[in-house]
Write an enzyme that holds these catalytic residues in place. Structure first.
Site, PDB file in Angstrom:
ATOM      1  N   ASP A 160       0.869  -1.160   0.000  1.00  0.00           N
ATOM      2  CA  ASP A 160       0.000   0.000   0.000  1.00  0.00           C
ATOM      3  C   ASP A 160       0.918   1.225   0.000  1.00  0.00           C
ATOM      4  OD1 ASP A 160      -3.178   0.598   1.677  1.00  0.00           O
ATOM      5  OD2 ASP A 160      -2.103   1.736   0.140  1.00  0.00           O
TER       6      ASP A 160
HETATM    7  C1  GLC Z   1      -4.417   4.230  -0.336  1.00  0.00           C
HETATM    8  C2  GLC Z   1      -5.289   3.009  -0.074  1.00  0.00           C
HETATM    9  C3  GLC Z   1      -5.211   1.960  -1.142  1.00  0.00           C
HETATM   10  C4  GLC Z   1      -5.030   2.656  -2.469  1.00  0.00           C
HETATM   11  C5  GLC Z   1      -3.655   3.285  -2.455  1.00  0.00           C
HETATM   12  C6  GLC Z   1      -3.422   4.118  -3.722  1.00  0.00           C
HETATM   13  O1  GLC Z   1      -3.783   4.612   0.841  1.00  0.00           O
HETATM   14  O2  GLC Z   1      -5.099   2.372   1.194  1.00  0.00           O
HETATM   15  O3  GLC Z   1      -6.430   1.194  -1.117  1.00  0.00           O
HETATM   16  O4  GLC Z   1      -5.128   1.724  -3.534  1.00  0.00           O
HETATM   17  O5  GLC Z   1      -3.428   4.102  -1.322  1.00  0.00           O
HETATM   18  O6  GLC Z   1      -4.300   5.198  -3.754  1.00  0.00           O
END
Ligand code: GLC
Length: 740
Positions: free
Chosen positions: A282
């Protein structure tokens, strides 16, 4: 290839790679030049050879620096390719409900393109409420087709974190409280996406069940709860759905961050489940170069210059110093190349398309199939389009855009039909009046309140309007603001926000005919429930929201959705909440899953607590009669399938659908087990008054529990009960069976 690291194993690998390269050269149609010598060589030609041969061939041509560069971001949503070899970059995009608008190279800001608007599909909680795997496949294919057209190689979704409390801000992005339901829907969804040559990225692996302190909270839980409740949907996504990528979560598990959790990533995911795809972090979830050896493949979103990412220069340096074996890097590169050959380098993939009528129809179908009729006293719904009828539509959610906000799943929808718009278009004869009734105040994207109105005057205006109407259609619920249904924070109250409860009480004094359309992704408290006749749970429905709501409110479509999570009467009835703050939200360092395996209806059954609305609950405009429910045998062995049949009769001459649910529970187990667990379901559709036979089969092996003493699944022999019904609290037949 770095010469000075040609260890014994490396030599073997080198000769193996050369052998493959030799085979490749001798057999491939376009013999390519040895790129390292000839700098004017053509880009890598993709042959029809097995992907693995191709991987070995490409790997053998990459320098150490080129390999490391593949393992981390080069921008907010992309990773490097190898430009000298014609190996393309990988482009990623959110999110589960549609393809997010283009974001700038180095920031979270939107670029502001004019051609990146998309179809906004319903939130995945709505998809879960359809209990319709076929539809999940259509949804996945459609959203994957839009991602393909937007030239995205990884779509960052679906999310399957289990609904543990009604406070989690991101529950609307996930598929409810039951691992079996989520498993059955996530598999076709992923297959649908990947048919477009776009990788699904199932998330957030694992145990991201709250947004409060999400970046560091450490989850402590039993192995049984992990294996029986929180992992099954991810296991299904990988083992059955063949997800090409998976996203490591922010939180810690038993002391280690998810993105550098050797047990989770190497032992379980890549070992037990034989995952051959890519683990993507993430954004900002990586905290050390240890993540490399612990199973992370691509690092995204770290707050740093890209070359200073943990899997960038520090990783390169560690390999050069011999602290990390280059094999660890090669294993990542093979996975990344495999993903590329399945997506951006695949010669087979389609062209994609977006904003086409078929996608709009799928969005509308998922919405109407997922809307849940919770209550319908005096047959308040459906509302006939009668010229003598005046309907007062009240509530901010009748007009509030819901495809924006909520965090990373927000979308730039090409259009979004609001509930009020949908109702006005559908009701040509009845008189539709509107009053906002309440306001959620200024959010980032909200229109400023008309200066003359404030909460009191909004409420008074609505009450006056309601007094003049035949009926009130209150369109309220939550929204995508912070502390509502939104990423980055949990809810701060269980009841409806923005004074809606007070407004409902005032409205009920001037009009007894009130129906409620709840727009939300979470359960809410309903102290006012006796003051309303009808309640419809309509989720975040995306572009076609208003059309779908009008379809069901008017009776054009008969609601058939079933709740994918329980509605506790009061917050303390929820399992996790009942154990106090250490159980939710934790002490800001640790959170203890004290309810263990008793999540959702498993808790309500065992503790004999009556929920406001139960898992699997959903009414219809028609009546179904279930009879003749039986199993094919009474005694089964471990390799058998239990065949459950029953007859379902549609009593009225209208279309409709019912979801037959099969739960099974072990009697007198030697360990703590829920009374019953969902082990099968089938949605059966009717065009008119007719009777159909439904067959549901359950593998006996599915009845095993995870035995911590042997760290493996164990099937208990003895008596089980098969519960057949149309909701977890509407069991029509119980049948005792024996497993030997
Ligand atoms: C965010 C979310 C994740 C997302 C990523 C990119 O923090 O937790 O679900 O795909 O970052 O935006």
């Amino acid at each position: 290839m770095e010469q000075h690291h040609l260890t014994e194993n490396k030599l073997k690998l080198y000769f193996a790679a050369s052998f493959f390269a030799l085979i490749f050269f001798s057999t491939s149609v376009n013999c390519q030049n040895n790129l390292q010598k000839d700098t004017t060589a053509s880009p890598v030609q993709i042959t029809r050879n097995k992907i693995d041969t191709e991987i070995e061939n490409i790997l053998s041509q990459l320098t150490l620096e080129q390999k490391v560069a593949l393992c981390h971001a080069q921008s907010k949503f992309s990773t490097k390719g190898v430009e000298q070899l014609g190996i393309p970059e990988i482009w990623m995009s959110d999110g589960p409900h549609g393809v997010r608008a283009e974001i700038k190279w180095n920031s979270w800001d939107y670029v502001g393109w004019t051609d990146d608007s998309v179809t906004a599909f319903p939130a995945l909680t709505c998809l879960a409420a359809t209990f319709n795997p076929e539809l999940a496949g259509e949804y996945g294919f459609s959203v994957g087709e839009e991602a393909r057209y937007r030239k995205k190689d990884i779509l960052l979704g679906p999310g399957v974190n289990i609904y543990r409390t009604p406070m989690n801000g991101r529950n609307f992005e996930y598929m409810g409280e039951d691992p079996f339901l989520a498993s059955k829907l996530v598999v076709p969804f992923i297959k649908g996406i990947q048919k477009n040559g776009v990788a699904a990225c199932v998330k957030h692996f694992a145990l991201n069940n709250q947004e409060k302190w999400r970046n560091h909270i450490n989850v402590e839980l039993s192995e049984r709860a992990l294996r029986e409740i929180y992992l099954p949907a991810f296991k299904a996504a990988v083992v059955e759905g063949h997800a090409w990528s998976i996203m490591g979560a922010y939180n810690k598990i038993r002391g280690n961050y998810s993105c550098q959790n050797d047990y989770l990533l190497n032992k379980i995911l890549k070992g037990d489940w034989n995952f051959d795809g890519v683990v993507v972090s993430d954004w900002g979830a990586v905290h050390s170069t240890n993540a490399a050896a612990a199973g992370l493949d691509i690092e995204m979103g770290t707050k740093n210059y890209y070359d200073n990412y943990y899997l960038a220069n520090p990783f390169l340096a560690a390999i050069k110093k011999g602290e990390i074996d280059e094999k660890v890097l090669d294993e990542k590169v093979k996975r990344i190349l495999r993903l590329m050959l399945r997506t951006t380098m695949s010669p087979h993939r389609t062209l994609g398309r977006k904003n086409n009528p078929e996608h709009h129809n799928v969005a509308r179908k998922v919405a109407t199939d997922g809307i849940v009729l919770l209550k319908n006293r005096d047959n308040f719904f459906p509302i006939k389009d009668d010229k003598n009828l005046t309907i007062a539509v009240i509530g901010e959610n009748a007009t509030k855009p819901m495809t924006v906000g909520g965090g990373s799943s927000e979308l730039k929808a090409q259009f979004e039909i609001s509930p009020l718009q949908g109702l006005k278009e559908r009701y040509k004869n009845a008189t539709i009046l509107y009053s906002m009734g309440y306001s959620s105040g200024k959010g980032a994207w909200d229109r400023a309140l008309p200066p003359k109105l404030n909460q009191d005057s909004l409420s008074t205006e609505a009450v006056n309007l309601a007094g003049k109407a035949d009926m009130v259609l209150f369109i309220g619920g939550l929204n995508k603001n912070h502390f509502q249904d939104s990423e980055g924070g949990d809810r701060i109250q269980y009841g409806l926000p923005f004074g809606q409860a007070e407004l409902l009480n005032r409205l009920s004094k001037v009009n007894k005919n009130i129906g409620l359309v709840l727009i939300s992704g979470n359960a809410v408290e309903m102290p006012w429930i006796d003051k309303v006749k009808g309640i419809m749970q309509t989720w975040y429905l995306g572009s076609m929201a208003g059309a779908a709501i009008a379809d069901v409110v008017s009776g054009d479509v008969n609601p058939s959705g079933k709740l994918p999570f329980s509605f506790p009467v009061k917050l303390e009835d929820n399992a996790a909440i009942s154990f106090g703050s250490s159980s939710y939200p934790g002490d800001s360092i640790n959170v203890y899953y004290k309810e263990d395996i008793l999540v959702g209806y498993r808790w309500f059954d065992t503790k004999k607590i009556k929920p406001l609305f139960a898992f699997g609950h959903g009414l219809s405009y028609t009546t179904f009669e279930v009879s003749n429910a039986k199993t094919d045998k009474r005694n089964y062995s471990r390799n058998d399938q239990i065949k459950i049949t029953c007859d379902v009769k549609n009593k009225e001459n209208i279309e409709g659908a019912e979801v037959i649910q099969v739960y099974i529970g072990k009697q007198d187990s030697k360990v703590n087990r829920p009374i019953k667990e969902l082990k099968g379901f089938k949605k059966v559709k009717f065009e008119n008054a007719e009777e159909k036979q439904v067959t549901i089969t359950v593998d006996v092996a599915q009845l095993a529990y995870f035995d911590e003493t042997i760290s493996n699944w164990h099937l208990e022999e003895g008596k089980y009960t098969v519960f057949i019904g149309t909701a977890s609290d509407k069991i029509i037949k119980k049948i005792d069976i024996n497993i030997k």
